[in-house]
Design an enzyme around this catalytic site. Sequence first.
Site, PDB file in Angstrom:
ATOM      1  N   ARG A 237      76.992 -16.231  71.738  1.00 51.93           N
ATOM      2  CA  ARG A 237      76.974 -17.610  71.472  1.00 51.93           C
ATOM      3  C   ARG A 237      78.126 -17.733  70.392  1.00 51.93           C
ATOM      4  NH1 ARG A 237      74.530 -18.314  75.215  1.00 51.93           N
ATOM      5  NH2 ARG A 237      72.217 -19.168  75.496  1.00 51.93           N
ATOM      6  N   GLU A 266      79.921 -26.972  72.065  1.00 51.87           N
ATOM      7  CA  GLU A 266      80.247 -27.038  73.468  1.00 51.87           C
ATOM      8  C   GLU A 266      79.931 -28.371  73.970  1.00 51.87           C
ATOM      9  OE1 GLU A 266      78.365 -23.618  75.226  1.00 51.87           O
ATOM     10  OE2 GLU A 266      79.406 -22.024  73.898  1.00 51.87           O
ATOM     11  N   HIS A 285      82.192 -21.529  78.906  1.00 54.97           N
ATOM     12  CA  HIS A 285      80.661 -20.950  79.155  1.00 54.97           C
ATOM     13  C   HIS A 285      80.375 -20.772  80.585  1.00 54.97           C
ATOM     14  CE1 HIS A 285      76.627 -20.778  76.897  1.00 54.97           C
ATOM     15  NE2 HIS A 285      76.795 -19.971  77.782  1.00 54.97           N
TER      16      HIS A 285
END
Length: 328
Positions: A237, A266, A285
């Site tokens: 993360r 994000e 991601h």
Amino acid sequence: MQKRITAFRRLGQHHLEQLSEHFHVDYFPELDSADDPAFREALREAHGLIGASLRITPELLDDAPNLEAIASISVGVDNYPVDELTRRDILLCNTPDVLTETTADTGFSLIMASARRVVELADFVKRGDWTESVGPAQFGSDVHGKTLGMVGFGRIGAAVARRGALGFGMKVLYSNASPKPDLERELGAQRREFDELLAEADFVCVTVPLTAETTHLFGAEQFARMKSSAIFVNIARGQVVDEPALIDALETGEIRAAGLDVFAKEPLPADSPLPRMANVVALPHIGSATVETRDAMAQRAVDNILRALSGERPISLVNDEAWTSRQG
Ligand code: DGY
């Protein structure tokens, strides 16, 4: 009375059909905010919630008085107030296992792409700059035979390490709360204190879950401990890293390069320097984002919610205490 499910994002038609055989389903495929009034209205009646990438707050739970279970289409549960869910006896389910190998593939592709400068040099060719044989200015660094330092050594960390040790003859170091004797035997992995690993590894690959303890685990001090030739890879993360400190370490040459699948915010804000830096490979991601794996994750979430709402223990349950309490 038929139970109701509120569903959002990442479900295929076949998943919705399975759910609809048993429950009334309200589906929000394009949900972009938890404040969406129709979503909030559905949630007020919902017994189950299934979906991905939405921050669930205690305030939102206040508006969902009938909620019995949440099935997240993710392995990470940092979007959920786990203790609060447990306090309210709401089951929280996730999707481990089915994404392990795919996420490890992403990690390893970042290791390879960063070390061999794959993206940067592919762009070089695309721009038409390849006019003569490449020289030292374009050389990368080897991956095989190097030292891979895994920070976090759970399922995904072990799968990345397996690729490194068995496929690329890498020496594997790991830092993890508990020792992993099986993996030490299987991969010759050696446990190190976090600081020692940082100093020794050629590649530092992060796979820890995001918790209060791992938030900003990497800052200026940690990057300073790493070799100037080291490559930093994050598939965990973004909040595990103090991003300005990482940018600084990359700009000043304190570390050589980074392969990043995750970011503090994000999607990446347009003014982030990271995607424009030559020594950074930035991905949107995509850890688990393959057709097969995202389908398997959605299926696991569907199976979890079907079981949870029928009084059967879900396959992957995060908060056992809520289950025990609901049984009593
Ligand atoms: C996960 O499952 O937690 C991955 O990061 C995808 O969201």
